[in-house]
Design a protein around this motif. Structure first.
Motif, PDB file in Angstrom:
ATOM      1  N   ASP A 102       8.568  18.697  69.024  1.00  0.00           N
ATOM      2  CA  ASP A 102       8.340  17.315  68.565  1.00  0.00           C
ATOM      3  C   ASP A 102       8.389  17.226  67.049  1.00  0.00           C
ATOM      4  OD1 ASP A 102       8.087  16.465  71.124  1.00  0.00           O
ATOM      5  OD2 ASP A 102       5.885  16.598  71.148  1.00  0.00           O
ATOM      6  N   PHE A 103       7.784  18.224  66.403  1.00  0.00           N
ATOM      7  CA  PHE A 103       7.797  18.243  64.942  1.00  0.00           C
ATOM      8  C   PHE A 103       9.235  18.296  64.430  1.00  0.00           C
ATOM      9  CE2 PHE A 103       7.907  20.738  61.001  1.00  0.00           C
ATOM     10  CZ  PHE A 103       7.134  19.922  60.192  1.00  0.00           C
ATOM     11  N   LEU A 104      10.049  19.166  65.031  1.00  0.00           N
ATOM     12  CA  LEU A 104      11.438  19.332  64.589  1.00  0.00           C
ATOM     13  C   LEU A 104      12.246  18.057  64.819  1.00  0.00           C
ATOM     14  CD1 LEU A 104      11.976  22.917  65.995  1.00  0.00           C
ATOM     15  CD2 LEU A 104      11.753  22.293  63.588  1.00  0.00           C
ATOM     16  N   ARG A 105      12.100  17.482  66.011  1.00  0.00           N
ATOM     17  CA  ARG A 105      12.822  16.240  66.311  1.00  0.00           C
ATOM     18  C   ARG A 105      12.426  15.135  65.340  1.00  0.00           C
ATOM     19  NH1 ARG A 105      15.164  16.404  71.500  1.00  0.00           N
ATOM     20  NH2 ARG A 105      14.312  18.107  72.750  1.00  0.00           N
ATOM     21  N   GLY A 106      11.116  15.058  65.047  1.00  0.00           N
ATOM     22  CA  GLY A 106      10.629  14.020  64.139  1.00  0.00           C
ATOM     23  C   GLY A 106      11.143  14.231  62.727  1.00  0.00           C
ATOM     24  N   PHE A 107      11.333  15.497  62.351  1.00  0.00           N
ATOM     25  CA  PHE A 107      11.707  15.787  60.977  1.00  0.00           C
ATOM     26  C   PHE A 107      13.212  15.710  60.743  1.00  0.00           C
ATOM     27  CE2 PHE A 107      11.764  17.914  56.929  1.00  0.00           C
ATOM     28  CZ  PHE A 107      10.611  17.416  56.373  1.00  0.00           C
ATOM     29  N   LEU A 108      13.976  15.888  61.809  1.00  0.00           N
ATOM     30  CA  LEU A 108      15.434  15.961  61.703  1.00  0.00           C
ATOM     31  C   LEU A 108      16.061  14.813  60.900  1.00  0.00           C
ATOM     32  CD1 LEU A 108      17.520  17.979  62.515  1.00  0.00           C
ATOM     33  CD2 LEU A 108      17.708  16.876  64.757  1.00  0.00           C
ATOM     34  N   PRO A 109      15.641  13.552  61.103  1.00  0.00           N
ATOM     35  CA  PRO A 109      16.266  12.464  60.340  1.00  0.00           C
ATOM     36  C   PRO A 109      16.065  12.575  58.837  1.00  0.00           C
ATOM     37  CG  PRO A 109      14.930  11.594  62.147  1.00  0.00           C
ATOM     38  CD  PRO A 109      14.659  13.053  62.059  1.00  0.00           C
ATOM     39  N   LYS A 110      15.053  13.341  58.402  1.00  0.00           N
ATOM     40  CA  LYS A 110      14.775  13.471  56.967  1.00  0.00           C
ATOM     41  C   LYS A 110      15.623  14.561  56.317  1.00  0.00           C
ATOM     42  CE  LYS A 110      11.865  10.325  56.070  1.00  0.00           C
ATOM     43  NZ  LYS A 110      12.295   9.295  55.121  1.00  0.00           N
ATOM     44  N   ILE A 111      16.272  15.390  57.131  1.00  0.00           N
ATOM     45  CA  ILE A 111      16.965  16.564  56.583  1.00  0.00           C
ATOM     46  C   ILE A 111      18.334  16.187  56.026  1.00  0.00           C
ATOM     47  CG2 ILE A 111      18.064  18.750  57.243  1.00  0.00           C
ATOM     48  CD1 ILE A 111      15.727  19.135  59.186  1.00  0.00           C
ATOM     49  N   GLU A 112      18.638  16.730  54.853  1.00  0.00           N
ATOM     50  CA  GLU A 112      19.992  16.664  54.315  1.00  0.00           C
ATOM     51  C   GLU A 112      20.729  17.864  54.897  1.00  0.00           C
ATOM     52  OE1 GLU A 112      21.928  14.886  52.329  1.00  0.00           O
ATOM     53  OE2 GLU A 112      20.503  13.261  51.864  1.00  0.00           O
ATOM     54  N   TRP A 113      21.566  17.592  55.888  1.00  0.00           N
ATOM     55  CA  TRP A 113      22.101  18.680  56.701  1.00  0.00           C
ATOM     56  C   TRP A 113      22.946  19.682  55.901  1.00  0.00           C
ATOM     57  CZ3 TRP A 113      20.652  20.586  61.062  1.00  0.00           C
ATOM     58  CH2 TRP A 113      21.468  21.546  61.676  1.00  0.00           C
ATOM     59  N   ASN A 114      23.868  19.170  55.103  1.00  0.00           N
ATOM     60  CA  ASN A 114      24.747  20.078  54.360  1.00  0.00           C
ATOM     61  C   ASN A 114      23.942  20.987  53.423  1.00  0.00           C
ATOM     62  OD1 ASN A 114      26.985  19.115  55.619  1.00  0.00           O
ATOM     63  ND2 ASN A 114      27.430  17.587  54.011  1.00  0.00           N
ATOM     64  N   ALA A 115      22.913  20.402  52.806  1.00  0.00           N
ATOM     65  CA  ALA A 115      22.087  21.203  51.899  1.00  0.00           C
ATOM     66  C   ALA A 115      21.378  22.309  52.665  1.00  0.00           C
ATOM     67  CB  ALA A 115      21.060  20.291  51.216  1.00  0.00           C
ATOM     68  N   LEU A 116      20.920  21.991  53.868  1.00  0.00           N
ATOM     69  CA  LEU A 116      20.210  22.996  54.665  1.00  0.00           C
ATOM     70  C   LEU A 116      21.146  24.132  55.070  1.00  0.00           C
ATOM     71  CD1 LEU A 116      17.552  23.780  56.071  1.00  0.00           C
ATOM     72  CD2 LEU A 116      18.405  22.596  58.101  1.00  0.00           C
ATOM     73  N   VAL A 117      22.327  23.756  55.561  1.00  0.00           N
ATOM     74  CA  VAL A 117      23.276  24.775  56.015  1.00  0.00           C
ATOM     75  C   VAL A 117      23.698  25.664  54.836  1.00  0.00           C
ATOM     76  CG1 VAL A 117      25.575  25.144  56.972  1.00  0.00           C
ATOM     77  CG2 VAL A 117      24.088  23.369  57.928  1.00  0.00           C
ATOM     78  N   ASP A 118      23.974  25.044  53.701  1.00  0.00           N
ATOM     79  CA  ASP A 118      24.391  25.824  52.530  1.00  0.00           C
ATOM     80  C   ASP A 118      23.287  26.769  52.064  1.00  0.00           C
ATOM     81  OD1 ASP A 118      26.741  24.518  52.664  1.00  0.00           O
ATOM     82  OD2 ASP A 118      26.433  23.247  50.889  1.00  0.00           O
ATOM     83  N   ALA A 119      22.051  26.251  52.041  1.00  0.00           N
ATOM     84  CA  ALA A 119      20.937  27.095  51.593  1.00  0.00           C
ATOM     85  C   ALA A 119      20.753  28.263  52.554  1.00  0.00           C
ATOM     86  CB  ALA A 119      19.656  26.259  51.501  1.00  0.00           C
ATOM     87  N   ALA A 120      20.846  27.987  53.869  1.00  0.00           N
ATOM     88  CA  ALA A 120      20.682  29.053  54.856  1.00  0.00           C
ATOM     89  C   ALA A 120      21.761  30.105  54.665  1.00  0.00           C
ATOM     90  CB  ALA A 120      20.727  28.479  56.267  1.00  0.00           C
ATOM     91  N   ARG A 121      22.999  29.664  54.455  1.00  0.00           N
ATOM     92  CA  ARG A 121      24.102  30.633  54.286  1.00  0.00           C
ATOM     93  C   ARG A 121      23.934  31.431  53.007  1.00  0.00           C
ATOM     94  NH1 ARG A 121      29.086  27.744  57.517  1.00  0.00           N
ATOM     95  NH2 ARG A 121      27.781  27.620  59.363  1.00  0.00           N
ATOM     96  N   GLN A 122      23.449  30.755  51.958  1.00  0.00           N
ATOM     97  CA  GLN A 122      23.193  31.465  50.708  1.00  0.00           C
ATOM     98  C   GLN A 122      22.179  32.583  50.922  1.00  0.00           C
ATOM     99  OE1 GLN A 122      21.789  28.928  47.517  1.00  0.00           O
ATOM    100  NE2 GLN A 122      21.992  30.590  46.028  1.00  0.00           N
ATOM    101  N   LEU A 123      21.259  32.391  51.871  1.00  0.00           N
ATOM    102  CA  LEU A 123      20.249  33.403  52.160  1.00  0.00           C
ATOM    103  C   LEU A 123      20.664  34.299  53.321  1.00  0.00           C
ATOM    104  CD1 LEU A 123      16.994  31.256  51.760  1.00  0.00           C
ATOM    105  CD2 LEU A 123      18.201  32.597  50.050  1.00  0.00           C
ATOM    106  N   GLY A 124      21.905  34.167  53.767  1.00  0.00           N
ATOM    107  CA  GLY A 124      22.427  35.104  54.754  1.00  0.00           C
ATOM    108  C   GLY A 124      22.220  34.709  56.204  1.00  0.00           C
TER     109      GLY A 124
END
Lengths: 461, 123
Positions: free
Chosen positions: B41-63
């Motif tokens: 529920d927390f994740l679903r509720g938070f999803l609309p607030k996420i900047e998706w491209n920024a998240l994916v890029d940051a995750a990839r930067q960290l491997g």
């Protein structure tokens, strides 16, 4: 169909009792009806609930509930009580056969002598309970409470005044309150990390309940300090985010930050989402409407003065400070004092920006007792933010109020500008006329505190 | 600490730095992985607030490459598990975050980022 229940409260923080049960009811999606307006100074209240299960939910979460009983009756004499109790026969007649039971006869502000406890129990013999009396594991517990006026400060013989009670209450135990032991569990003295501004355990629990902390929620403290509210909100299942202008408060002296160490002690460190060093008036949030609640004890200047980035006065003679000035030392920018009345107004604006619609802002506001007026809390409100609870913790000449504000608007508002001195008129609300000269009792609190709360006009002699 | 959920919410706030000030770039980071409670529920509720491209890029930067480049329209359990891990279980303990625009360096020590600004940066 609602039924009456007898609530027995702990004899502390009386102003917080009703807001707490209303909050926990709202959190669990049910309501509480008041058949009479409650007298918060007394530890007994008869309240109406739709379901016995609701009483159990309240007893398991509310810090101030000692026990909840199915309500059978009360009276200013035992005759009146028995009369009322006979009228509730339909509630207790099912326990007449095959039910073991136990009677508890106790008193508030008094001790009932043994011989009269027996007498009281025998006076209920018309109920004709045929089950066994079982003192260890009874099927039901019946509670009889004599309520005496407070006689603190007077001396008297041990049982003097026995029987001169204001009221006697009677009912069947639904559930003992099981949240009160949390006050011991979160005792600041037993915590691995705390500071001289840490909030006492009971208040940090009451604040967590006002914030409706529960799993799936995200709760923020912008003046997190040593993290007092982090532990209790995370304990109730919420994710917690903390920030402070002074990182030393969050860290302590060891490498692992103090707040994380204390959170680990309570088994909630995975729910401390993050801690961040920044000034609330210059915050790095990318967007608003992030949090379900903001819970905080703003620094009001007695043990820790509020500070914000900037200088008290512009000093052209000084070189500008810069983060790169000293290599081996963390950069500490200059700060200036942050007046409490300004801080409180900014906090409400910040809440409107950062809270989701329906979210709550829960914070303490110190006030001078003699000068406080109901309007004071309203001087800091803005459109879309509504006070839903305001409870006083009284210290005599001063006190602090736990204020709960709900964001009633679904509109998106911009981040506050934090420019001190926006005219009061632009924030005029109901009950405050434009151009009013009323000064709230929390304004300039620090100075008043150190002057000993002298009335205007009294001077040094 | 400094989980990617936090990283996704922080922008450079130096006065006048209003464009290209998000997401901050990680620099010289040390990472730890720590388990967190899973709450759909927390994740679903938070999803609309996420900047998706920024998240994916940051995750990839960290491997971490477990997230798809495009935000899926179907939210299933596998996706939520991957999102949970990226948002909440990767902790940047040491290093810095740097503004792509004004190059302000926000240092991270023992998992706590210092987002304070200098006097000339607050105007």
């Amino acid at each position: 169909m609602r039924d009456p229940y007898l609530f027995v409260f702990a004899q502390v923080h009386e102003d917080f009792r009703v807001p707490e049960i209303l909050s926990i009811a709202e959190l669990n999606g049910f309501t509480i009806a008041f058949s009479e307006s409650p007298d918060p100074s007394r530890p007994f209240m008869v309240l109406e609930l739709e379901d016995e299960q609701h009483a159990r939910i309240l007893a398991r979460r509310c810090i101030l509930i000692k026990a909840i009983y199915e309500y059978y009756g009360r009276g200013s004499t035992y005759e009146e009580l028995h009369e009322a109790n006979k009228g509730k026969r339909h509630l207790w007649s099912r326990y007449i056969k095959n039910t073991s039971f136990k009677f508890n006869v106790t008193a508030h502000n008094h001790t009932v002598p043994q011989w009269r406890q027996r007498e009281v129990v025998e006076s209920f013999s018309y109920m004709d309970f045929q089950g066994e009396i079982d003192m260890k594991n009874p099927d039901i517990i019946l509670g009889c409470f004599e309520e005496y006026p407070s006689r603190s400060g007077t001396t008297r013989e041990k049982h003097e005044g026995d029987g001169d009670f204001i009221q006697v209450w009677f009912g069947r135990l639904i559930e003992d309150g099981s949240a009160r032991p949390l006050v011991k569990k979160f005792d600041v003295k037993k915590r691995l990390y705390y500071g001289n501004t840490s909030m006492e355990a009971e208040m940090s629990l009451l604040m967590a309940n006002q914030s409706l902390a529960s799993p799936g929620k995200l709760i923020y403290d912008p003046f997190v300090g040593t993290g007092s509210m982090a532990y209790t909100t995370a304990y109730f299942g919420a994710q917690f985010f903390g920030s402070d202008i002074d990182g030393r408060q969050m860290r302590g002296k060891e490498k692992q930050p103090g707040i994380i160490r204390a959170a680990a002690q309570y088994g909630v460190s995975s729910r401390i989402l993050d801690l961040c060093t920044f000034d609330v008036t210059h915050d790095p949030w990318r967007c608003g409407e992030l949090f379900d609640a903001i819970i905080t004890d703003p620094p009001y200047g007695v043990r820790a003065g509020a500070k914000r980035l900037g200088r008290k006065k512009y000093r052209p003679d000084l070189p500008r400070s810069s983060p790169a000035s000293i290599d081996d030392q963390p950069y500490i920018p200059p700060t200036k004092p942050y007046e409490l009345a300004e801080l409180a107004k900014d906090l409400v604006l910040l809440g409107r920006y950062l809270l989701k619609p329906g979210g709550r802002l829960v914070f303490f506001l110190p006030t001078v007792t003699d000068e406080y007026q109901e309007v004071d809390v309203h001087t800091m409100l803005c459109e879309g933010m509504e006070v839903i609870a305001n409870s006083l913790q009284d210290f005599g000449s001063w006190g602090r109020r736990l204020v709960t504000v709900r964001k009633t608007t679904a509109e998106t508002y911009p981040a506050p500008s934090f420019d001190a001195g926006i005219s009061m008129a632009s924030r005029a609300v109901d009950g405050v006329e434009e151009g009013t000269s009323h000064v709230p009792a929390h304004q300039d609190f620090r100075r008043k505190y150190f002057e000993g709360f002298r009335k205007t006009g009294e001077s040094d002699k | 600490m400094v989980r990617l959920i936090t990283h996704n919410l922080l922008a450079c706030h130096v006065k006048g730095c209003n464009t290209n000030n998000f997401p901050l770039q990680f620099q010289d980071v040390q990472i730890e992985l720590r388990e967190a409670d899973f709450n759909a529920d927390f994740l679903r509720g938070f999803l609309p607030k996420i900047e998706w491209n920024a998240l994916v890029d940051a995750a990839r930067q960290l491997g971490d490459t477990s997230l798809p480049q495009e935000q899926p329209t179907m939210i299933d359990d596998d996706f939520l598990k991957a999102l949970h891990h990226v948002l909440l279980e990767i902790h940047v303990e040491e290093g810095a975050m740097v503004c792509p625009n004004c190059k302000h360096v926000y240092p991270i020590a023992s998992g706590i980022p210092n987002m304070l600004l200098a006097e000339h940066e607050i105007g």
